[in-house]
Design a protein around this motif. Structure first.
Motif, PDB file in Angstrom:
ATOM      1  N   SER A 244     -11.659  36.672  23.141  1.00 22.78           N
ATOM      2  CA  SER A 244     -11.386  36.391  24.543  1.00 22.78           C
ATOM      3  C   SER A 244     -12.217  35.208  25.018  1.00 22.78           C
ATOM      4  O   SER A 244     -13.288  34.930  24.480  1.00 22.78           O
ATOM      5  N   THR A 245     -11.696  34.526  26.015  1.00 27.09           N
ATOM      6  CA  THR A 245     -12.431  33.438  26.653  1.00 27.09           C
ATOM      7  C   THR A 245     -12.394  33.653  28.162  1.00 27.09           C
ATOM      8  O   THR A 245     -11.387  34.110  28.712  1.00 27.09           O
ATOM      9  N   SER A 246     -13.485  33.329  28.822  1.00 31.27           N
ATOM     10  CA  SER A 246     -13.567  33.419  30.276  1.00 31.27           C
ATOM     11  C   SER A 246     -13.877  32.037  30.839  1.00 31.27           C
ATOM     12  O   SER A 246     -14.637  31.272  30.242  1.00 31.27           O
ATOM     13  N   SER A 247     -13.282  31.729  31.984  1.00 33.30           N
ATOM     14  CA  SER A 247     -13.454  30.400  32.573  1.00 33.30           C
ATOM     15  C   SER A 247     -13.171  30.475  34.072  1.00 33.30           C
ATOM     16  O   SER A 247     -12.957  31.560  34.628  1.00 33.30           O
ATOM     17  N   LYS A 248     -13.179  29.308  34.725  1.00 33.89           N
ATOM     18  CA  LYS A 248     -12.886  29.175  36.162  1.00 33.89           C
ATOM     19  C   LYS A 248     -13.755  30.108  36.999  1.00 33.89           C
ATOM     20  O   LYS A 248     -13.291  30.746  37.943  1.00 33.89           O
ATOM     21  N   PHE A 249     -15.029  30.164  36.675  1.00 33.70           N
ATOM     22  CA  PHE A 249     -15.951  31.038  37.397  1.00 33.70           C
ATOM     23  C   PHE A 249     -16.069  30.571  38.850  1.00 33.70           C
ATOM     24  O   PHE A 249     -16.400  29.425  39.125  1.00 33.70           O
ATOM     25  N   ASN A 250     -15.800  31.476  39.775  1.00 37.00           N
ATOM     26  CA  ASN A 250     -15.868  31.220  41.215  1.00 37.00           C
ATOM     27  C   ASN A 250     -14.952  30.082  41.661  1.00 37.00           C
ATOM     28  O   ASN A 250     -15.189  29.458  42.702  1.00 37.00           O
ATOM     29  N   GLU A 251     -13.883  29.826  40.910  1.00 40.25           N
ATOM     30  CA  GLU A 251     -12.946  28.763  41.256  1.00 40.25           C
ATOM     31  C   GLU A 251     -11.590  29.283  41.725  1.00 40.25           C
ATOM     32  O   GLU A 251     -10.760  28.512  42.209  1.00 40.25           O
ATOM     33  N   LEU A 252     -11.321  30.559  41.599  1.00 41.57           N
ATOM     34  CA  LEU A 252     -10.004  31.096  41.920  1.00 41.57           C
ATOM     35  C   LEU A 252      -9.821  31.254  43.427  1.00 41.57           C
ATOM     36  O   LEU A 252     -10.777  31.498  44.156  1.00 41.57           O
ATOM     37  N   LYS A 253      -8.573  31.125  43.844  1.00 41.04           N
ATOM     38  CA  LYS A 253      -8.243  31.303  45.255  1.00 41.04           C
ATOM     39  C   LYS A 253      -7.918  32.776  45.508  1.00 41.04           C
ATOM     40  O   LYS A 253      -8.158  33.636  44.683  1.00 41.04           O
ATOM     41  N   ASP A 254      -7.347  33.050  46.661  1.00 42.90           N
ATOM     42  CA  ASP A 254      -7.045  34.412  47.067  1.00 42.90           C
ATOM     43  C   ASP A 254      -6.132  35.101  46.053  1.00 42.90           C
ATOM     44  O   ASP A 254      -5.079  34.574  45.700  1.00 42.90           O
ATOM     45  N   LEU A 255      -6.541  36.262  45.572  1.00 48.60           N
ATOM     46  CA  LEU A 255      -5.740  37.022  44.613  1.00 48.60           C
ATOM     47  C   LEU A 255      -5.093  38.252  45.254  1.00 48.60           C
ATOM     48  O   LEU A 255      -4.737  39.196  44.562  1.00 48.60           O
ATOM     49  N   SER A 256      -4.934  38.227  46.556  1.00 46.52           N
ATOM     50  CA  SER A 256      -4.273  39.336  47.232  1.00 46.52           C
ATOM     51  C   SER A 256      -2.850  39.483  46.716  1.00 46.52           C
ATOM     52  O   SER A 256      -2.214  38.525  46.278  1.00 46.52           O
ATOM     53  N   ILE A 257      -2.329  40.696  46.800  1.00 45.89           N
ATOM     54  CA  ILE A 257      -0.974  40.975  46.316  1.00 45.89           C
ATOM     55  C   ILE A 257       0.030  40.249  47.200  1.00 45.89           C
ATOM     56  O   ILE A 257       0.028  40.405  48.425  1.00 45.89           O
ATOM     57  N   PRO A 258       0.920  39.421  46.629  1.00 44.65           N
ATOM     58  CA  PRO A 258       1.882  38.649  47.430  1.00 44.65           C
ATOM     59  C   PRO A 258       2.800  39.550  48.253  1.00 44.65           C
ATOM     60  O   PRO A 258       3.155  40.658  47.840  1.00 44.65           O
ATOM     61  N   ASP A 259       3.210  39.047  49.417  1.00 40.60           N
ATOM     62  CA  ASP A 259       4.065  39.827  50.306  1.00 40.60           C
ATOM     63  C   ASP A 259       5.406  40.159  49.663  1.00 40.60           C
ATOM     64  O   ASP A 259       5.943  41.256  49.863  1.00 40.60           O
ATOM     65  N   ASP A 260       5.977  39.213  48.880  1.00 39.50           N
ATOM     66  CA  ASP A 260       7.285  39.479  48.290  1.00 39.50           C
ATOM     67  C   ASP A 260       7.213  40.577  47.231  1.00 39.50           C
ATOM     68  O   ASP A 260       8.165  41.331  47.027  1.00 39.50           O
ATOM     69  N   VAL A 261       6.056  40.694  46.564  1.00 37.48           N
ATOM     70  CA  VAL A 261       5.871  41.784  45.603  1.00 37.48           C
ATOM     71  C   VAL A 261       5.825  43.118  46.339  1.00 37.48           C
ATOM     72  O   VAL A 261       6.480  44.092  45.944  1.00 37.48           O
ATOM     73  N   LYS A 262       5.067  43.158  47.425  1.00 37.04           N
ATOM     74  CA  LYS A 262       4.980  44.398  48.202  1.00 37.04           C
ATOM     75  C   LYS A 262       6.341  44.798  48.753  1.00 37.04           C
ATOM     76  O   LYS A 262       6.710  45.979  48.751  1.00 37.04           O
TER      77      LYS A 262
END
Length: 275
Positions: A244-262
């Protein structure tokens, strides 16, 4: 099958993939060469600043029993926000040669899964294993465990990274494997799995953990496991390789569940999901 695939996707990350540790009153590291335990303490402190990250894992599992061999290759990509907990994950795997593609969003109180172009929604009731596993996606959850085995860890370094390794075979490595794997399980499940370790023979385990020298964030984890499991006079052989690899530490935007999915999700009970 769907329930098992859902749990396998997130659970594989929670069970094996790594982390740092929660912020604590660790002694400051002075100048000079660090040992493995000191590096882990620095990773532990750095995790207090971690808000989100992305992880990609490739896992190949092979099980041989009763003259039959089952292979389960998996590729998992996760975007993880730690507080509040939000996970967006895509998994491609196989079950007896049949492709399984899943996409999911996980929050502390609800889970949305897209399988075969249909979104379904589940409350966290009955999905304790999944919720606990996602909460353990914080890289912080493994450091205290690893520090217990500091004397058995080797440390190498180059210009940019530290690499901590653990390897061995037989009964001498059972404690390490048991500690690392059962931490994410409920008490009853953890106890049941610990009892199963008495029936297991670990032929070989190799665990690698790469840490960025500048940030002290873990960037790579590797695991090779070869073991035999005895049951009712029969023996099953299991091999697992994961990177596994991990990256983009503290770079991600809002990960809230999209309205269309809900909006498009059909609510189901976890207990009614096939598997």
């Amino acid at each position: 099958m769907l329930k098992k695939a859902i749990i396998a996707g997130v659970f594989s990350i929670g069970l094996i993939l790594s982390g740092c540790g929660q912020t604590g009153d660790q002694p400051a590291v002075g100048k000079g060469k660090l040992n493995a335990e000191q590096v882990l303490s620095e990773v532990e402190k750095a995790s207090g600043k971690l808000k989100n990250y992305e992880m990609t894992a490739k896992m190949d599992m092979e099980m041989e029993a009763n003259g039959q061999t089952m292979k389960m290759p998996s590729t998992i990509t996760s975007q993880i926000q730690l507080d509040p907990l939000h996970v967006h994950q895509k998994m491609n795997t196989e079950n007896n040669g049949t492709p399984i593609n899943l996409e999911m969003y996980v929050a502390k109180d609800e889970i949305y899964v897209n399988s075969q172009n249909q979104w379904v929604k589940m409350k966290n009731e009955g999905t304790t294993e999944l919720i606990k596993a996602t909460e353990n996606m914080n890289p912080s959850k493994k450091i205290e465990q690893m520090k217990k085995f500091a004397k058995d860890l080797s440390l190498n370094e180059d210009k940019d990274n530290y690499e901590i390794k653990f390897s061995g075979k037989g009964d001498s490595v059972k404690d390490f494997a048991k500690e690392m794997i059962t931490e994410n399980l409920e008490a009853k499940q953890a106890e049941a799995l610990k009892q199963q370790f008495d029936k297991m023979k670990i032929n070989e385990i190799s665990f690698g953990y790469t840490i960025d020298k500048k940030t002290f964030y873990p960037t790579k984890v590797s695991l090779d496991l070869n073991m035999d499991i005895g049951e009712n006079g029969q023996t099953a052989k299991m091999k697992m390789k994961m990177d596994s690899t991990s990256s983009k530490f503290n770079e991600l935007k809002d990960l809230s569940i999209p309205d269309d999915v809900k909006k498009n999700a059909k609510e189901v009970s976890p207990n009614n999901v096939a598997g």
